[in-house]
Structure formats: structure tokens, C-alpha cells
Design an enzyme around this catalytic site. Structure first.
Site, PDB file in Angstrom:
ATOM      1  N   LYS A   1       0.864  -1.192   0.000  1.00 57.88           N
ATOM      2  CA  LYS A   1       0.000   0.000   0.000  1.00 57.88           C
ATOM      3  C   LYS A   1       0.890   1.228   0.000  1.00 57.88           C
ATOM      4  O   LYS A   1       2.018   1.173   0.506  1.00 57.88           O
ATOM      5  CB  LYS A   1      -0.860   0.016   1.268  1.00 57.88           C
ATOM      6  CG  LYS A   1      -2.099   0.864   1.147  1.00 57.88           C
ATOM      7  CD  LYS A   1      -3.263   0.079   0.588  1.00 57.88           C
ATOM      8  CE  LYS A   1      -4.448   0.967   0.292  1.00 57.88           C
ATOM      9  NZ  LYS A   1      -5.621   0.176  -0.090  1.00 57.88           N
TER      10      LYS A   1
ATOM     11  N   ASP B   1      -6.978   4.381  -4.397  1.00 55.63           N
ATOM     12  CA  ASP B   1      -7.643   4.259  -3.090  1.00 55.63           C
ATOM     13  C   ASP B   1      -8.267   5.636  -2.850  1.00 55.63           C
ATOM     14  O   ASP B   1      -8.456   6.394  -3.811  1.00 55.63           O
ATOM     15  CB  ASP B   1      -6.622   3.871  -2.002  1.00 55.63           C
ATOM     16  CG  ASP B   1      -7.274   3.421  -0.695  1.00 55.63           C
ATOM     17  OD1 ASP B   1      -7.725   2.271  -0.616  1.00 55.63           O
ATOM     18  OD2 ASP B   1      -7.358   4.236   0.253  1.00 55.63           O
TER      19      ASP B   1
END
Ligand code: 2IT
Length: 449
Positions: A128, A168
Site C-alpha cells: 500500500k 484508493d
């Protein structure tokens, strides 16, 4: 040593090591709380120190991102990529561009991603990244300059076989476009090093819809397993973003009635339920005009806009948190329970606080954790990678068929894993156990690396 004593000691050390990383601890604690029977029956995981290894990212890159705004003022943001685990495949996971981003948030998201990607059964490791850069209120050219500067450093560390970022919060097709453009310029290589690309230059059809559609399909499977369906069920959703809007669309297509939605300014309660006209209006408002739900009741006067209020007090059969971590707390859970809600299906990552989960489980509501029910997004990212490798484009129907199949198999795998370790019907335990075992076994096979 007794297994519970071992896990307690492990958690204590984890907290001592990085005392400020509170959401990361929360994510690890949730997983570890369901692993006791797995560790008891498989002492090799303790001997191999899998908990200690799986919680430590393989690599974290932190870097300076300088950029100029439209007035020529200079700004400096911090960029991150947490390359968490590559036992199952290259690092894969989104980029979050939001003021709240720090190492704690990205470690929590990266850790969740490892388990989620394992659950998809696709060959994907977990990672991430992101920055404390807020895309809200910035012009396209400011976002472009930021994204180019971000990639000027990150391009050294990512790549088609190494690490494949996606979107995201605050990072959609526009940002992926700017990052991909700069990556291609610097590497002189047109490869699928990002997913969430636009479909006219390498993106997969249905990637924007995938997370939300997957959430609705997962809910449908949970109900089908109980001999019920979504037909006629009243639903509420929180975040009016990509995940929320497409969860709403698919729930509606599957026969449910969505009456509540929320954004940064407040929530709407629309007893009429979202129909095609309302959905088209919301898509334009959110995706094209980047507007606020404040405007909704001017267009649909029967609806109420409630400034600053969450959706959770609206009576419903099923609730779908789709905004961000810890958005649904113990009190919110109690409101849902008191109003007769029968289940919570997570669309965002870790939206329920530990207290909310405790109450939801104690009241015997259906509950699915985000790492299972929101895995449709990364699953279609995996399908985008496959199409890029094959140099083909699949139709919407083909992608949707795969997505549905993957969501069904995640549902089945959760149930089987939970039952095998004495926690039948517990999707949270099942998701953690299935996700963990696959990664842990691969780590053992690959030795101490
Ligand atoms: O939380 C997530 O699963 C995502 N943001 C999507 C990750 C991806 O690589 O598509």
C-alpha cells in the site's frame, strides 16, 4: 508456552516497537484474535515465527515529494510505499492521497491487503502507498505536477513484476493516468505497472465498479446461504465515493432499496429509495462535478439532507460502511441493532471499531470484514494485469462473470476455514484464517527471506 500467552506476548512486543501506530495495532490484533486454534493445531507457524515475520513489511520506502501549485508556490509532501509481503506474488495495492496518510495508516492498509489479496486466490502479494497530499480542492494541473513528482522517486521501486499500485481514497483514474504517464516516460516501457487505468489505454472494463459490485455480490451470497435474498431489503451506505456509489448500484439491481448515503458534509435519507434517475444524478454529482450531497434534496425534495450526521441512525435491514477506517463505532453499532438491522457488510477497510464488532457479533448480526467483502476491487485489478499480459481486452460481461465467481469463492473459503477451526458462520475468523494460512505456507516454502 501456551498459545494465548504467546500471542499476548507477541502483541505486547509489537506495540512496544511502534507505540504510536494505533490503527496498525488494531488491524493486527483483529487478525491474531482469530488465529489461536490455527496456531494450536499448526505449531510450525509459531516455530517459524510467522506472526513476527508477516507483521513486518518486507520494505518501506519514504520520500520527499516537492511540487508547485498554480501560483508558483512550493509545497512538500511525504510519499510512501509499504511493500508488505511478496510470498504469493508481486506487491499489489492502492495509493491513498489524503491529509491523514502516515506510516501507521499505510501499515494497517498494507497488512489488510496481504490477507485480502490472498483471499482472492490470485497470485498477488500485498502493499500500500500514498501521500499526505489532499487531492480535494486542487486543480488538474496541480494534481498532475504532484503525481509526476511522486513518480520521479517511486518509479525506481515499482514495476510490472515487482509492485503494481492502484487507486484508493483520493486516487482515481485521473491520478493513475498522471502517474502512469510519468512512469512510462522515465522507464521507456509501456507495461501494466499500474491498475485502475482508463480502458482506452490498458485498463479493465468494470474496474471502477468492481469493489462496490463485489460488496453487493458478497452480501447476496451471505443471504443466499441463509436461504434469503436482497430482494426488498432496506439498505444504508456511508461513503458517497467510488465504493459506495457502485455498492448502491448493484444492491439496487439485485432488488434492494437503498435509503441512506453519506459524504464529508453529512448524510441523506431518501425513503423513496435510489432508482435509476437518482443514481444517474449521484454519479454526475460525485464523479463529474465532485459536488456535495448538500445539493441532493434540492433535486429530490422528498429526501432529507442531515448536515454533519452519519447514516447509522436510519432504520435498515443491512448496513454497508464504505467510507474509511473506524467510521462505525460502538454507539453506531448499537443504533443499528436497536433499529432491527440484521447485518453489516464492510465495503471500506476496517470501518468498524473493535467495540462495534463486539456488539455486532454479540447481537448475532451477519458480519463480513472488508478484507473479504471488498476484495472485488483488487480482484479485478488482478484481472486487469492478466489482460495486460495477454494483450487482450475482455468484455464487461466476461469481467463481471469472473468477479462474481471470485466473490463466491471468497465467501465459500471463509465459511470453510471458519468451520474447520470451530467458528462456524464467523466470516471474520474465516477470512483471517484462510488469508493467513496461504501466505504463511508460502513463506515457509520460500525459507527465511
Ligand atoms: O483497498 C483496496 O483493495 C484497494 N484500494 C484496491 C487495490 C488494488 O490494487 O486494486
Amino acid at each position: 508456552m501456551d498459545t494465548n500467552a504467546y500471542t499476548a506476548q507477541f502483541l505486547e512486543k509489537l506495540i512496544q516497537k511502534d507505540p504510536a501506530q494505533r490503527v496498525f495495532h488494531q488491524a493486527v490484533q483483529e487478525v491474531v484474535s482469530t488465529l489461536t486454534p490455527v496456531l494450536q493445531q499448526n505449531p510450525k507457524y509459531i516455530k517459524e515465527r510467522i506472526l513476527e515475520r508477516i507483521t513486518e513489511p518486507e520494505r518501506t520506502i519514504i520520500f520527499r515529494v516537492p511540487w508547485q501549485d498554480d501560483k508558483g508556490e512550493i509545497h512538500v509532501n511525504r510519499g510512501f510505499r509499504v511493500q508488505y509481503n511478496s510470498a504469493l506474488g508481486p506487491y499489489k495495492g492502492g495509493m491513498r492521497f489524503h491529509a491523514t496518510v502516515n506510516q501507521d495508516v499505510l501499515k494497517f492498509l498494507g497488512f489488510e491487503q496481504v490477507f485480502k489479496n490472498s483471499l482472492t486466490t490470485l497470485p498477488l502479494g500485498g502493499g500500500k502507498g500514498g501521500s499526505d497530499f489532499d487531492t480535494r480542492g486542487k486543480t488538474d494541473s496541480e494534481v498532475m505536477r504532484f503525481c509526476h513528482s511522486f513518480i520521479n522517486e517511486l518509479y525506481h521501486h515499482i514495476g510490472y513484476h515487482t509492485d503494481i499500485p492502484a487507486g484508493d481514497l483520493g486516487c482515481g483514474a485521473r491520478e493513475i493516468g498522471y502517474m502512469f504517464g510519468q512512469y512510462k516516460k522515465l522507464t521507456n516501457d509501456f507495461t501494466g505497472a499500474f491498475t485502475g487505468k482508463k480502458p482506452n489505454w490498458g485498463g479493465s472494463l468494470l474496474r471502477p465498479e468492481a469493489t462496490g459490485y463485489g460488496v453487493a455480490y458478497f452480501a447476496q451470497e451471505m443471504l443466499r446461504h441463509k436461504g434469503d435474498s436482497l430482494e426488498g431489503k432496506t439498505c444504508i451506505i456511508s461513503g458517497a465515493g467510488n465504493v459506495g456509489i457502485y455498492t448502491m448500484e448493484k444492491l439496487t439491481q439485485l432488488g434492494a432499496k437503498v435509503v441512506g448515503l453519506m459524504d464529508y458534509d453529512g448524510s441523506i435519507y431518501d425513503e423513496h429509495g435510489i432508482d435509476e434517475e437518482r443514481l444517474a444524478y449521484l454519479k454526475d454529482l460525485v464523479f463529474v462535478r465532485r459536488g456535495s450531497l448538500k445539493e441532493y434534496d434540492k433535486k429530490f425534495p422528498g429526501a432529507h439532507f442531515r448536515p454533519g450526521k452519519k447514516t447509522w441512525d436510519i432504520p435498515c435491514d443491512y448496513a454497508f460502511p464504505t467510507a474509511c477506517e473506524n467510521e462505525l463505532d460502538g454507539q453506531d453499532a448499537q443504533l443499528l441493532i436497536n433499529n432491527g438491522c440484521k447485518g453489516v457488510c464492510e465495503g471500506s477497510n476496517m470501518p468498524c471499531t473493535p467495540e462495534a464488532i463486539e456488539r455486532i457479533k454479540a447481537a448475532k448480526l451477519l458480519y463480513s470484514p472488508g478484507k473479504a467483502s471488498n476484495a472485488g476491487g483488487v480482484a479485478v485489478s488482478g484481472l486487469e494485469m492478466t489482460q495486460n499480459s495477454m494483450r487482450v481486452y475482455w468484455t464487461r460481461e466476461e469481467v463481471e462473470k469472473y468477479l462474481q465467481r471470485i466473490m463466491n469463492s471468497i465467501h465459500q473459503n471463509c465459511l470453510e476455514a471458519a468451520a474447520m477451526y470451530g467458528m462456524p458462520g464467523d466470516y471474520m475468523a474465516g477470512a483471517n484464517i484462510f488469508g493467513f494460512k496461504k501466505v504463511a505456507d508460502a513463506m515457509i516454502d520460500q525459507g527465511l527471506v
